[in-house]
Design a protein around this motif. Structure first.
Motif: not given
Ligand code: ASP
Length: 436
Positions: A351-353, A386, A389, A393
């Protein structure tokens, strides 16, 4: 001063101020009253509140923006028959770049050997979550209730609904044209909301980063330096070399411009560590500053934010090799192929969190026959990685969007080349491309 510069400065000041606070909060000889004032009221109070409001205000835009933008895009795609090829090309590029990203990560990790001299001294207390069956994952892409999908922010379901709706608009004659013009107006209004809320960014970015760095000891990096810098090296390599080569090779465009225009998007991605929260800014940049027509960007950018995570896959590739090295496990050739395949799929399912890439890493480790508890080894530096990255993304989403749009003639090179196109405070609509 331009908004971009203010955002960049607030990022640097936030990191420095947060690190300074960290020293103060943990330093000896600091009076308790100062510690409470800084720790509880400034960091835990003010910064926390401002940061959370900032992220909430970005997230607030995601569902309306994806819905409206995708409906506009799919309804305005002049030639209906292009929808399929656009979708196929986008998927091939998204999955292909992710597979390349993992492969490069594995090469770097094997070559550098970040885990070769690390002693195993970790309590195994990582909770493994069970992955849902593939059939359920597939069925779950199709919404049974679009309102529920929107309420729950299920991005793939919203994409499916919007595509169908846009397609129906284009087939519905006069009523379709009326509804299409309504959604085009809505899109302009929602984009304007993005611009208005971007004005908050300097404060939000500062608060998020100052809070994070005041609570996060940078010391954790020292213990895991080899792992941390290996991941960082591959992330930079992918963002600066792989994407640049792709942009030149597939679209004949200068990557310098992409890098210059992506800077503010990177700050958003870096400070929120969420491709989802960054989505409004990515979409605006790709459409208005880089010249990708909405008919392509409306599809590729939200889809990319949901399934395309090259940075996440890179972390997972390096982490897997690192954990294997620490546990003294030799990886076979088959194991490497398994890792490439599962890390590509795991990044699609991430998930994009913030922080989810670490959870889906469990899948990759399991498939590669490695102990899942190994995740505990790298948790300490994951937040920082994170942030980086997530920036990678969203760069992947922008790069692929440009390549696909260029190949479909849905790209305005003038906008891409113009350094001022869609500039921060250019609240006029001149940067908007004419619709197909
Ligand atoms: N934070 C990442 C993103 O939103 C996902 C992850 O790798 O945890 O793109």
């Amino acid at each position: 001063m331009s908004l971009t510069n203010r955002i960049l400065i607030s990022m640097v000041v936030g990191v420095l101020f947060g690190s300074l606070l960290n020293l103060l909060l943990h330093g000896a000889g600091v009076p308790e009253v100062v510690r409470t004032a800084l720790g509880d009221y400034l960091v835990g109070g003010l910064f926390d509140v401002v940061g959370r409001i900032f992220v909430a205000s970005l997230k607030l835009l995601v569902v309306p923006l994806v819905l409206v933008s995708l409906i506009c895009g799919s309804s305005s795609l002049g030639d209906r028959s292009r929808m399929g090829p656009i979708a196929v090309k986008t998927l091939v590029f998204y999955l292909g770049t992710t597979a390349v990203a993992v492969s490069v990560a594995l090469l770097f990790a094997v070559f550098i050997g970040p885990g070769n001299h690390v002693a195993l001294g970790v309590e195994a207390n990582f909770q493994v979550s069970v992955a849902p069956p593939l059939a359920d994952v597939l069925v779950d892409i199709f919404p049974s209730n679009p309102v529920k999908a929107m309420a729950e922010g299920k991005m793939l379901q919203i994409i499916v609904f919007a595509l169908l709706f846009g397609y129906a608009i284009s087939r519905a004659g006069e009523p379709g044209r009326r509804i299409a013009s309504f959604f085009r107006d809505m899109e302009s209004v929602v984009m304007k909301m993005v611009e208005v809320l971007m004005e908050l960014a300097p404060y939000g970015v500062f608060a998020l980063l100052a809070k994070l760095f005041s609570t996060m000891g940078i010391g954790a990096i020292l213990d895991l330096a080899a792992y941390f810098f290996t991941v960082l090296a591959v992330l930079l390599f992918h963002a600066l070399v792989v994407y640049s080569l792709m942009l030149r090779g597939f679209a004949g465009l200068s990557p310098r411009i992409l890098i210059a225009k992506m800077r503010p998007v990177w700050v958003f991605a870096f400070s929120t560590a969420s491709s989802g929260a960054t989505l409004p800014v990515t979409l605006r940049t790709v459409e208005r500053r880089m010249g990708v027509h909405n008919s392509v960007a409306g599809f590729t950018v939200p889809l990319g934010a949901t399934i395309n995570m090259d940075g996440t896959a890179i972390m997972q590739g390096v982490a897997t090799v690192f954990i294997a090295q620490v546990y003294g496990v030799d990886l076979s050739m088959t194991a490497f192929f398994t890792i490439i395949l599962t890390a590509t799929l795991a990044s699609v399912g991430t998930a994009a969190v913030p922080g989810v890439g670490l959870i889906t890493l469990a899948l990759v480790l399991e498939q590669a026959g490695l102990p899942v508890e190994g995740i505990a080894l790298i948790i300490g530096v994951d937040r920082l990685l994170d942030m980086v990255r997530t920036a990678v993304n969203v760069t992947g989403d922008a790069t692929v969007s440009i390549i696909v749009a260029r190949s479909e003639n849905q790209f305005d090179e003038q906008v891409y080349l113009d350094p001022r196109a869609g500039q921060d405070r250019d609240f006029s609509d001149e940067g908007v491309l004419p619709r197909a």
